[in-house]
Design a protein around this motif. Structure first.
Motif, PDB file in Angstrom:
ATOM      1  N   GLU A  66      -8.121 -24.526  56.800  1.00 25.08           N
ATOM      2  CA  GLU A  66      -9.032 -25.453  56.152  1.00 25.08           C
ATOM      3  C   GLU A  66      -8.496 -25.947  54.805  1.00 25.08           C
ATOM      4  O   GLU A  66      -7.493 -25.448  54.294  1.00 25.08           O
ATOM      5  CB  GLU A  66     -10.382 -24.771  55.906  1.00 25.08           C
ATOM      6  CG  GLU A  66     -11.120 -24.377  57.171  1.00 25.08           C
ATOM      7  CD  GLU A  66     -12.509 -23.839  56.880  1.00 25.08           C
ATOM      8  OE1 GLU A  66     -13.257 -23.603  57.838  1.00 25.08           O
ATOM      9  OE2 GLU A  66     -12.849 -23.656  55.692  1.00 25.08           O
ATOM     10  N   GLU A  67      -9.216 -26.913  54.232  1.00 27.16           N
ATOM     11  CA  GLU A  67      -8.914 -27.346  52.880  1.00 27.16           C
ATOM     12  C   GLU A  67      -9.234 -26.208  51.912  1.00 27.16           C
ATOM     13  O   GLU A  67     -10.073 -25.349  52.188  1.00 27.16           O
ATOM     14  CB  GLU A  67      -9.732 -28.587  52.525  1.00 27.16           C
ATOM     15  CG  GLU A  67      -9.277 -29.842  53.255  1.00 27.16           C
ATOM     16  CD  GLU A  67      -9.948 -31.090  52.723  1.00 27.16           C
ATOM     17  OE1 GLU A  67     -11.049 -30.974  52.142  1.00 27.16           O
ATOM     18  OE2 GLU A  67      -9.391 -32.184  52.890  1.00 27.16           O
ATOM     19  N   PRO A  68      -8.593 -26.188  50.751  1.00 29.26           N
ATOM     20  CA  PRO A  68      -8.783 -25.060  49.833  1.00 29.26           C
ATOM     21  C   PRO A  68     -10.142 -25.066  49.154  1.00 29.26           C
ATOM     22  O   PRO A  68     -10.792 -26.103  49.022  1.00 29.26           O
ATOM     23  CB  PRO A  68      -7.655 -25.256  48.813  1.00 29.26           C
ATOM     24  CG  PRO A  68      -7.382 -26.715  48.826  1.00 29.26           C
ATOM     25  CD  PRO A  68      -7.596 -27.156  50.251  1.00 29.26           C
ATOM     26  N   ILE A  69     -10.532 -23.877  48.730  1.00 24.30           N
ATOM     27  CA  ILE A  69     -11.683 -23.705  47.844  1.00 24.30           C
ATOM     28  C   ILE A  69     -11.134 -23.340  46.468  1.00 24.30           C
ATOM     29  O   ILE A  69     -10.351 -22.384  46.334  1.00 24.30           O
ATOM     30  CB  ILE A  69     -12.628 -22.606  48.360  1.00 24.30           C
ATOM     31  CG1 ILE A  69     -13.298 -23.043  49.668  1.00 24.30           C
ATOM     32  CG2 ILE A  69     -13.684 -22.269  47.303  1.00 24.30           C
ATOM     33  CD1 ILE A  69     -14.183 -21.984  50.285  1.00 24.30           C
ATOM     34  N   PHE A  70     -11.517 -24.097  45.467  1.00 26.35           N
ATOM     35  CA  PHE A  70     -11.090 -23.821  44.096  1.00 26.35           C
ATOM     36  C   PHE A  70     -12.223 -23.097  43.373  1.00 26.35           C
ATOM     37  O   PHE A  70     -13.357 -23.582  43.325  1.00 26.35           O
ATOM     38  CB  PHE A  70     -10.766 -25.124  43.360  1.00 26.35           C
ATOM     39  CG  PHE A  70      -9.573 -25.849  43.899  1.00 26.35           C
ATOM     40  CD1 PHE A  70      -8.310 -25.616  43.380  1.00 26.35           C
ATOM     41  CD2 PHE A  70      -9.713 -26.773  44.937  1.00 26.35           C
ATOM     42  CE1 PHE A  70      -7.203 -26.289  43.873  1.00 26.35           C
ATOM     43  CE2 PHE A  70      -8.615 -27.447  45.431  1.00 26.35           C
ATOM     44  CZ  PHE A  70      -7.349 -27.199  44.906  1.00 26.35           C
ATOM     45  N   ASP A  71     -11.927 -21.923  42.858  1.00 29.02           N
ATOM     46  CA  ASP A  71     -12.951 -21.164  42.144  1.00 29.02           C
ATOM     47  C   ASP A  71     -12.308 -20.319  41.057  1.00 29.02           C
ATOM     48  O   ASP A  71     -11.144 -20.529  40.694  1.00 29.02           O
ATOM     49  CB  ASP A  71     -13.767 -20.301  43.119  1.00 29.02           C
ATOM     50  CG  ASP A  71     -12.900 -19.405  43.989  1.00 29.02           C
ATOM     51  OD1 ASP A  71     -11.789 -19.043  43.555  1.00 29.02           O
ATOM     52  OD2 ASP A  71     -13.335 -19.047  45.106  1.00 29.02           O
TER      53      ASP A  71
END
Length: 407
Positions: A66-71
């Motif tokens: 999937e596309e990344p999650i930025f956190d």
């Protein structure tokens, strides 16, 4: 950027746990795996990728990147988990503040580590988003597949470079699929091995709505007649049309099911007879549809809907619900032309179309259902996937023969 790791919750063994069952004596090591790169999240709503790739996972390993999650996470890591259907979902988790180039390098490294940890050496690369080429253009799969399910460049907030990356993917792909006939007609001159695969249907799943006799709790208190919609509520929805229908017929109840994305929920029309019930699981949808008098598809007619082929069209029909839609091209052809769906584009015309299907006599309804079932009998996600895979096998063979000749 040198401390990257792949974190695997629950101790999933990428080498063994997601291997599909094989018949006795079968050589599992000879199974061609599939790695998919998607802009859609596997757990968002069930649509084309879930239908196709869950069937693919019956016979081979499938990894859904999937596309990344930025956190606020520390470091760069890959959240890997397996779904009940056998698909392994991989979500890059990246720290906030990375530049675009840093994010691309991080995803490239995570893809490489995923391939290494999963011993993925014999695989097909399947793209839903051309933007993934930014970090996956170095891969050497057995074949490259582009499943062009939508005209993504026409969607709200589309990346400026999307058209450029789509052109690159078209040049690299061994086979291209389109999510509808109109999208195929728009792109057929851009690839020599392109095939239209419009929305299909799990008829048994939605057909269960014809025998459901109870309402889910959050719908049970809504009076009839009910006009219902399920799907993503975004810029493709004609909110003025929904408001206009609600105003013209305040005695009708409009049930809207689905997550709100890319538009401000405050912009949605608020009326006593419009009910927003939120997102529902795929397994729950037949129970909701069973309680509707008419299923509606109030799509806007704009660039974002020009090439859509709504999966919900055959799903509504399989559920036995009369359907009224705006004149989306891939709804008019073939559903409108065959008299299976009514189309209208203004509030007055939409209301008149709903009145017509509600007034349909029982004998006419039975004949309509016979036509619906005869049409749907020729399509299923199972048969769609089987035909797609034959094209992929042919592409693998063609690439192998070409490589042999060049040696």
């Amino acid at each position: 950027m040198d401390d990257m790791e792949i974190r695997v919750p629950g101790g999933i063994d990428l080498l063994t746990s997601v291997r599909p069952d094989t018949t006795e004596g079968a050589e599992t090591s000879n199974t061609v795996d599939l790695v998919c790169f998607s802009h859609l999240r596997w757990d968002f709503v069930s649509q084309r990728p879930q239908h196709l790739l869950s069937r693919c996972a019956r016979d081979r390993r499938v990894f859904f990147f999937e596309e990344p999650i930025f956190d606020s996470t520390e470091g760069v890591w890959l959240d890997v988990s397996e779904r009940a259907c056998g698909v392994t979902v991989a979500v890059p988790r990246l720290p906030e503040g990375l530049s675009g180039d840093e994010a691309i390098r991080a995803q490239r490294a995570l893809v490489d580590e995923l391939l290494l940890d999963g011993a993925l050496t014999d695989y097909v690369a399947w793209f839903y988003t051309p933007m993934a080429l930014a970090f996956a253009d170095h891969l050497r799969p057995r074949a490259v597949v582009f499943d062009c399910m939508d005209e993504l460049s026409a969607f709200k907030n589309a990346p400026a470079a999307l058209k450029e990356f789509e052109a690159k993917l078209m040049s690299r792909a061994d086979v291209v699929f389109t999510g509808g006939q109109s999208l195929f007609e728009a792109k057929r001159d851009r690839h020599e091995n392109i095939h239209a695969f419009p929305s299909s249907i799990d008829a048994a799943h939605f057909g269960a709505a014809r025998t459901v006799r109870h309402d889910p709790p959050d719908q049970a208190g809504i009076p009839h007649p009910r006009m219902g919609f399920f799907g993503v509520i975004d810029e493709r929805l004609d909110i003025d049309l929904v408001a206009g229908v609600a105003d013209l017929r305040p005695d009708w109840q409009i049930v809207m099911i689905g997550p709100v994305v890319k538009i401000d929920p405050a912009d949605l029309p608020q009326r006593p007879n419009i009910h927003y019930l939120g997102g529902k699981r795929y397994e729950e949808l037949p129970e909701y549809v069973a309680g509707w008098d008419v299923a509606i598809m109030p799509f806007a007619r704009n660039e974002s809907t020009r090439f859509i082929s709504p999966t919900k069209t055959p799903e509504y029909l399989a559920a036995g619900r009369p359907v009224v839609s705006t004149s989306i091209r891939d709804v008019v052809r073939p559903y409108g032309e065959r008299g299976l769906v009514e189309t209208a584009d203004t509030p007055d015309a939409f209301v008149a179309a709903i009145d017509r299907v509600v007034a349909c006599e029982r004998s006419d309804r039975a004949a309509w259902l016979e036509r619906v079932d005869a049409f749907l009998a020729h399509t299923s996600w199972d048969s769609t996937w089987e035909r797609m895979w034959r094209h992929i096998e042919a592409a693998i063979e063609s690439r192998s023969l070409s490589a042999g000749r060049s040696q």
